[in-house]
Structures are given as C-alpha cells and as structure tokens.
Design an enzyme around this catalytic site. Structure first.
Site, PDB file in Angstrom:
ATOM      1  N   TYR A  72      -0.894   0.325  10.412  1.00  0.00           N
ATOM      2  CA  TYR A  72      -1.255  -0.293   9.142  1.00  0.00           C
ATOM      3  C   TYR A  72      -0.077  -0.210   8.163  1.00  0.00           C
ATOM      4  CZ  TYR A  72      -3.444  -0.848   4.579  1.00  0.00           C
ATOM      5  OH  TYR A  72      -3.728  -1.259   3.300  1.00  0.00           O
TER       6      TYR A  72
ATOM      7  N   GLU B  51       0.423   3.563   1.859  1.00  0.00           N
ATOM      8  CA  GLU B  51       0.618   3.932   3.264  1.00  0.00           C
ATOM      9  C   GLU B  51       2.010   3.532   3.753  1.00  0.00           C
ATOM     10  OE1 GLU B  51      -1.303   5.623   5.662  1.00  0.00           O
ATOM     11  OE2 GLU B  51      -2.280   6.270   3.830  1.00  0.00           O
TER      12      GLU B  51
ATOM     13  N   SER C 188       0.824  -1.208   0.000  1.00  0.00           N
ATOM     14  CA  SER C 188       0.000   0.000   0.000  1.00  0.00           C
ATOM     15  C   SER C 188       0.859   1.258   0.000  1.00  0.00           C
ATOM     16  CB  SER C 188      -0.860  -0.014   1.263  1.00  0.00           C
ATOM     17  OG  SER C 188      -1.291   1.286   1.590  1.00  0.00           O
TER      18      SER C 188
HETATM   19  O1  F7E Z   1      -9.053   8.484   3.548  1.00  0.00           O
HETATM   20  C1  F7E Z   1      -9.477  12.109   4.307  1.00  0.00           C
HETATM   21  C2  F7E Z   1      -8.496  11.300   5.140  1.00  0.00           C
HETATM   22  O2  F7E Z   1     -10.080   6.584   4.778  1.00  0.00           O
HETATM   23  C3  F7E Z   1      -8.685   9.260   2.425  1.00  0.00           C
HETATM   24  C4  F7E Z   1      -7.148   2.299   2.359  1.00  0.00           C
HETATM   25  O3  F7E Z   1      -7.565   1.530   1.287  1.00  0.00           O
HETATM   26  O4  F7E Z   1      -5.965   3.794   0.919  1.00  0.00           O
HETATM   27  C5  F7E Z   1      -6.963   3.744   1.923  1.00  0.00           C
HETATM   28  O5  F7E Z   1      -6.574   4.510   3.051  1.00  0.00           O
HETATM   29  C6  F7E Z   1      -8.401  10.684   2.819  1.00  0.00           C
HETATM   30  C7  F7E Z   1      -7.535  10.834   4.072  1.00  0.00           C
HETATM   31  O6  F7E Z   1      -8.468   6.144   2.871  1.00  0.00           O
HETATM   32  C8  F7E Z   1     -12.716  12.011   5.943  1.00  0.00           C
HETATM   33  O7  F7E Z   1      -7.865  12.112   6.119  1.00  0.00           O
HETATM   34  C9  F7E Z   1     -11.408  13.509   5.093  1.00  0.00           C
HETATM   35  O8  F7E Z   1      -6.571  11.853   3.816  1.00  0.00           O
HETATM   36  O9  F7E Z   1     -10.703   6.960   2.358  1.00  0.00           O
HETATM   37  P1  F7E Z   1      -9.665   7.010   3.417  1.00  0.00           P
HETATM   38  P2  F7E Z   1      -6.902   6.056   3.267  1.00  0.00           P
HETATM   39  O10 F7E Z   1      -6.691   6.342   4.702  1.00  0.00           O
HETATM   40  O11 F7E Z   1      -6.145   6.882   2.303  1.00  0.00           O
HETATM   41  C10 F7E Z   1      -4.674   3.275   1.284  1.00  0.00           C
HETATM   42  C11 F7E Z   1      -3.805   3.306   0.062  1.00  0.00           C
HETATM   43  C12 F7E Z   1      -4.754   1.940   1.917  1.00  0.00           C
HETATM   44  O12 F7E Z   1      -3.909   1.056   1.706  1.00  0.00           O
HETATM   45  C13 F7E Z   1      -5.845   1.751   2.913  1.00  0.00           C
HETATM   46  O13 F7E Z   1      -6.053   0.376   3.200  1.00  0.00           O
HETATM   47  O14 F7E Z   1      -9.633  11.329   3.132  1.00  0.00           O
HETATM   48  N1  F7E Z   1     -10.789  12.320   4.931  1.00  0.00           N
HETATM   49  N2  F7E Z   1     -12.591  13.360   5.706  1.00  0.00           N
HETATM   50  C14 F7E Z   1     -11.574  11.361   5.441  1.00  0.00           C
HETATM   51  N3  F7E Z   1     -11.425  10.011   5.497  1.00  0.00           N
HETATM   52  C15 F7E Z   1     -12.409   9.281   6.069  1.00  0.00           C
HETATM   53  N4  F7E Z   1     -12.301   7.939   6.115  1.00  0.00           N
HETATM   54  N5  F7E Z   1     -13.555   9.892   6.591  1.00  0.00           N
HETATM   55  C16 F7E Z   1     -13.749  11.265   6.565  1.00  0.00           C
HETATM   56  O15 F7E Z   1     -14.772  11.769   7.000  1.00  0.00           O
END
Ligand code: F7E
Length: 337
Positions: free
Chosen positions: A153, A131, A129
C-alpha cells in the site's frame, strides 16, 4: 463560486462523502465515479452518500478501467479532480499486495494521463498517505522526510505521489498530493482500529458482546478527523501554484488511549473487556508516524477543528445510537410478526 464542477473518485468512501458535502456547500456540481454494482446496491454500498444522492451526479465505471475514465473525462469538463479511490487497508495488504499495487498505481496513471490529454486545465488532487514514510528515519515527518514504505500500500502511494509530481513538472499540470496521516470519523470502515473499538464498545454496552479482540495496544498513531482533512484537499487546489502538503495533528496517541476514552464513555474499564491477539499485530515501528503540518498551516491557513477526545466521543456516540436504532427496529419487527 457558481457552477464549478468537481469529479471525485472514491466518492462512496469516508473521505469522498465528507468532501462531497463540503464541495456541495461551496456550490460545486459534484460528480462521482462509482462501480456499477454499487449503483445496483444503493442501501449498502452508497450508505455514506445516501443523504446526498439527489444532489450528486454519479457515473457508472471503475478506476481500474481506462476506457471508463477516458470516456468520462471526454464527455464532461471538470475544474477539479480528487482522486481518492484506492485499496486502502494496510493490514490486509501483506496478503493482497498484487491487487493493491496494480489497482492503486494504474488508476492514478489512467486519470493523470486522461486529464493531460483531454483537460489539461483541470486541477488534480492525489490522496497520498503517511504510510509512504513507512520506517521513517525521523519524527515528526514533513514534506522533506524521505519515503521508506514497507507495505505494498505504502509503495503504491509513493508511486502515485511520484506520478503526480512528474505530471506537474513534465506537463505543467496543476497536480498536488496531500500526505494525509490517519483520519477517522463515524464513517470509517469496520476494518480500521478506531471503528472496531467504537463499534465493539457499543456492542458491549448493549450486552451483545462481552469482549473485544485487538492487536498491539501500544501502537501509536497521529489521528485526526476526516471532516477536517477534506477541507485541506480543497485548499490545495485553490492556491496559485501546485504543491504537496503533509496533513496531520502532530499529536500521537496509542490504541490503548483510544480504548480508555471509548470505554470510559460507557463507564467501563477497557481492561475488563479488551483481549490481545497477536494475529492482529503488524511489524512494529521504531519511530512512530507523527506529522508536522506546519506548511499546510502557514501556507494554506489550515487548522484542524476537532480534538482527539472529540473524535473518540463522536465515534462512540454514533455507534451507540446505531445499535440502539437497530435493536428498536428489530423489536418492532418482532412485535409485528
Ligand atoms: O491501524 C493498530 C495497527 O488499520 C492503526 C488507513 O487509512 O491510515 C490507515 O492505516 C493502528 C496500527 O490504520 C488493531 O497495528 C491494533 O498500528 O486503523 P488501522 P492504518 O494501518 O494506520 C493510513 C494513514 C492510511 O493511509 C491507510 O489507508 O492500530 N491496531 N489492533 C489495529 N489495527 C486494526 N486494523 N485492527 C486491530 O485489531
């Protein structure tokens, strides 16, 4: 292509479901490792692969349990194994660090070790990932960029990546990692921001909700479509030699842009409906995660098909349709009672 046989862990997830469809189309016999509780609760836990159930071979077991992995690999010869199962939500991760580390790392080692012992010819794919880059020192990131993970993670994924590399080098196994940047689709889980927005838009369109609460709207991501990304997993295992590849679009978009496009689809202005709550904020990134997938493009001939606006449109359309169907069926139930 005939009777090639593949094992997918995490087959009930977004990527597992698209990969199953892709491999079935190619003529594979597709097996999945699924928790017993999921087999007992088809409708909820197997909803992403429900349309494929009569074509898949599911085995009851858990990646957290070494004997169940060992038994499965001892009883069925596989040509390819795609290890997608993981605790994958980063937000929750700050609280759930212990479980994330232990599940994600030990499952990868259990599988690699069983393959080595029982079927060393089986090709192995590990779901790495973006990440893993964490607080990256440079952008865009590619296969040479140093990992600086900053979540359990991300650390667990670096460990899985290194285990995969080590089995490849020490035991001459065909083991590859894909370093996949965010990839979304209508099958994304509700905890992820794209799905949260798409489903919020549908609720607002149907008057079931007035606003949507999000975290940092200026957060940037390199968002692709999961259906494009599973193809590259398969391509990696068809090469002459195993290697690791970054998979990304190379384009950054903000959460705000996602909101703008999603709300425009129902002729609304996101500013009238989106509220910001610091509870959903994560530590900010000085250098955003944006991938350079040049190696996958040139060596694997991979090319993503869907654009960012295509992705937003498909996700919002899907949620609007789902809400409409739910409303219709509850109206019918109401009439019948
Ligand atoms: O967040 C921002 C948050 O939770 C994306 C997984 O598949 O991709 C995924 O991880 C962005 C971040 O995904 C909210 O701060 C704003 O900057 O959709 P996400 P993630 O954390 O990027 C990677 C590549 C992986 O490998 C992981 O398994 O959006 N954000 N407002 C928010 N995020 C969430 N969840 N909720 C909010 O309200």
């Amino acid at each position: 292509m005939g009777n090639r046989r593949a094992l997918i862990t995490g087959i009930t997830g977004q990527d597992g479901s698209y990969l199953s469809e892709y491999l079935l189309e190619l003529g594979y016999e597709v097996h999945g490792l699924v928790r017993r509780v999921a087999l007992e609760d088809h409708r909820h836990r197997l909803h992403r692969i429900e349309h494929l159930l009569d074509r898949l071979i599911l085995h009851s077991g858990s990646v957290e349990n070494y004997p169940s992995i060992f038994r499965l690999l001892a009883s069925h010869p596989f040509d390819e194994c795609y290890h997608l199962a993981a605790q994958s939500f980063v937000g929750e991760d700050f609280e759930e660090g212990f479980a994330t580390m232990s599940i994600n790392i030990s499952s990868t080692q259990y599988i690699l070790s069983s393959i080595r012992e029982l079927q060393p010819q089986c090709r192995f794919y590990f779901a790495g990932s973006s990440e893993m880059f964490g607080r990256a020192a440079a952008a865009p990131q590619d296969e040479e960029t140093r990992f600086r993970p900053r979540s359990s993670y991300g650390i667990s994924k670096v460990a899985g990546f290194e285990l995969t590399r080590n089995y490849r080098e020490a035991y001459d196994m065909f083991a590859c990692s894909g370093i996949l940047f965010n990839h979304e689709s209508p099958r994304r889980g509700f905890e992820f921001v794209t799905k949260k927005i798409a489903s919020g838009v549908a609720l607002i369109a149907h008057g079931a909700q007035d606003h949507l609460t999000l975290g940092n709207l200026d957060a940037q991501r390199d968002w692709g479509h999961a259906a494009d990304y599973v193809q590259v997993m398969w391509l990696m295992l068809q090469q002459d030699a195993p290697d690791d590849y970054v998979v990304a679009t190379g384009q950054l978009h903000t959460v705000r842009e996602f909101c703008e496009l999603a709300f425009a689809q129902i002729d609304r202005d996101y500013r009238d409906h989106v509220r910001v709550d610091p509870r959903f904020f994560r530590p900010t990134e000085d250098i955003p995660l944006c991938g350079n997938a040049q190696k996958a493009r040139s060596q694997l001939g991979w090319q993503p098909q869907r654009t960012f606006p295509d992705l937003v449109r498909e996700m919002v359309e899907h949620e609007l349709y789902r809400r409409r169907s739910e409303l219709n069926s509850s109206r019918q139930t109401g009439l019948g009672s």
